[in-house]
Scaffold this motif. Structure first.
Motif, short mmCIF file in Angstrom:
data_model
loop_
_atom_site.label_atom_id
_atom_site.label_comp_id
_atom_site.label_asym_id
_atom_site.label_seq_id
_atom_site.Cartn_x
_atom_site.Cartn_y
_atom_site.Cartn_z
N GLY A 89 0.69 -1.14 0.50
CA GLY A 89 -0.20 0.27 -0.06
C GLY A 89 0.41 1.18 0.24
O GLY A 89 0.54 2.34 -0.61
N LEU A 90 1.87 0.96 0.48
CA LEU A 90 2.53 2.67 1.26
C LEU A 90 3.59 2.80 -0.76
O LEU A 90 3.80 3.26 -0.76
CB LEU A 90 3.99 2.07 1.93
CG LEU A 90 3.48 2.36 3.18
CD1 LEU A 90 4.01 2.74 4.70
CD2 LEU A 90 3.32 3.74 3.37
N ASP A 91 3.98 1.04 -1.20
CA ASP A 91 4.42 1.45 -2.58
C ASP A 91 3.76 2.08 -3.38
O ASP A 91 4.17 3.04 -4.30
CB ASP A 91 4.27 -0.07 -3.30
CG ASP A 91 5.65 -0.05 -4.47
OD1 ASP A 91 4.81 -0.50 -4.88
OD2 ASP A 91 6.88 -0.22 -3.86
N ARG A 92 2.75 2.19 -2.86
CA ARG A 92 1.79 2.97 -4.09
C ARG A 92 2.03 4.81 -3.70
O ARG A 92 1.06 5.40 -4.77
CB ARG A 92 -0.04 2.86 -3.94
CG ARG A 92 -0.34 1.52 -4.83
CD ARG A 92 -1.93 1.53 -5.06
NE ARG A 92 -2.57 0.54 -3.55
CZ ARG A 92 -3.57 0.83 -3.50
NH1 ARG A 92 -4.64 1.76 -3.98
NH2 ARG A 92 -4.58 -0.30 -2.49
N ALA A 93 1.69 4.95 -2.78
CA ALA A 93 2.03 6.52 -2.39
C ALA A 93 2.81 6.67 -2.68
O ALA A 93 4.08 7.30 -3.83
CB ALA A 93 2.33 6.52 -1.35
N VAL A 94 4.23 5.62 -3.32
CA VAL A 94 5.97 5.83 -3.32
C VAL A 94 5.93 5.99 -5.61
O VAL A 94 6.51 7.14 -5.51
CB VAL A 94 7.16 4.91 -3.08
CG1 VAL A 94 7.95 4.68 -3.84
CG2 VAL A 94 7.07 4.54 -1.49
#
Lengths: 175, 166
Positions: A89-94
């Motif tokens: 999920g954090l990867d999506r923000a990255v």
């Protein structure tokens, strides 16, 4: 730019949030950190650490099986899988750093309206993630690297922005 | 669904009378874990203090307001190293007084309350940075079990330091 969310009205906060500007160096630092992370390892460690260090966060995981003690939490496969999911999920923000708000719109509603997660918990998870990354990177984890993911819009609930990123209020002092 | 109450000890009779809103008192197990961790890291106390302080000043720039009298706030500068060492002296004192932090840290509390007047919210920021540095320098020792004991300990230290504020 000013990040001090204490002094901003809700509409200003939202405008600010959409306007977070990342320098090239910051983008590079974030992309590097996440590019070299083992999501399964770091995700599961961060989430299990959060549940151990801040046991009240277990309230959201009642259906995940045995959380009876630290050992059980560390070896719980549901927790490990969920930790990996959170990292992705954090990867999506990255991958969408200039548009975190839209990227997280659905997740925001999910966490607020369905899961009813107190947003303070994101900070707790973020702190654990920082510690796990610090433990992994050793001397490569410089203060500058620690500082970057924290530069973010205010974290909030409901109608405001909800970056799952480390959310903190900091104001731009002369560095 | 797990209906058993999770395994947690009862808190030991905690220190003299402080009833702060968020105090999660230290159990005997916590105290043992803190002392064990301190035994491993205390030789590097100066380095830990300097690194944690540098990180706090960089990552949370609002904390710089307390050090505007320093000529240099950069990581590795003399004032930062000297002050980091002083802070860790306080942490070491707290470890030795772990059975009664409020009494043991009375003087420091008065110092912070009447002279330094550091907003207690900042204690959490420094505590976080200290733990980041310990995790960074001692990844094998800073297990989740050590982490929770340390986090509770530093929170208790912060509360005891805030004792005299008002």
């Amino acid at each position: 730019m000013r990040h001090s969310a204490f002094f901003l009205k809700p509409e200003e906060k939202e405008k600010n949030a959409a306007m977070v500007e990342w320098t090239e160096q910051e983008r590079s630092i974030i992309t590097n950190i996440f590019g070299n992370l083992d999501y399964e390892d770091v995700g599961s460690k961060a989430l299990s650490r959060c549940l151990i260090v801040y046991p009240w966060t277990q309230r959201y995981f009642a259906s995940f099986g045995n959380l009876y003690n630290a050992e059980a939490i560390k070896t719980n496969p549901n927790i490990a899988a969920h930790g990996t999911k959170v990292l992705h999920g954090l990867d999506r923000a990255v991958k969408n750093m200039d548009n975190i708000k839209a990227t997280y719109a659905e997740l925001s509603v999910l966490h607020s309206e369905k899961l009813h997660v107190d947003p303070d918990n994101f900070k707790l998870l973020a702190d654990c993630l920082t510690i796990v990354i610090a433990a992994k990177l050793g001397s490569a984890f410089s203060p500058e690297i620690q500082a970057v993911p924290l530069k973010s819009a205010a974290c909030a609930t409901g109608e405001e922005l909800w970056p799952l990123f480390m959310c903190v209020t900091s104001f731009q002092m002369k560095k | 669904m797990n209906l058993k109450r999770p395994e947690r000890e009862r808190a030991s009779p905690s220190d003299s009378g402080s009833r702060a809103a968020e105090r999660m008192s230290l159990t005997e197990k916590d105290k043992a874990a803190v002392k064990a961790l301190w035994a491993k890291i205390s030789k590097s106390a100066d380095a830990i203090g300097a690194d944690a302080l540098s990180r706090m000043l960089l990552v949370y720039p609002q904390t710089k307001t307390y050090f505007s009298h320093w000529p240099d706030m950069k990581a590795g500068s003399e004032p930062v190293k000297k002050h980091g060492k002083k802070i860790m002296g306080g942490v070491g004192l707290a470890v030795s007084k772990i059975d009664d932090l409020t009494a043991g840290l009375l003087e420091l509390s008065e110092l912070h309350a009447f002279q330094l007047r550091v907003d207690p919210a900042n204690f959490k920021l420094l505590a976080h940075c200290l733990q980041v540095v310990i995790a960074n320098m001692f990844p094998k020792d800073f297990t989740p079990e050590a982490h929770v004991a340390c986090d509770k300990f530093l929170a208790n230290v912060a509360l005891s330091l805030s004792e005299k504020y008002r």
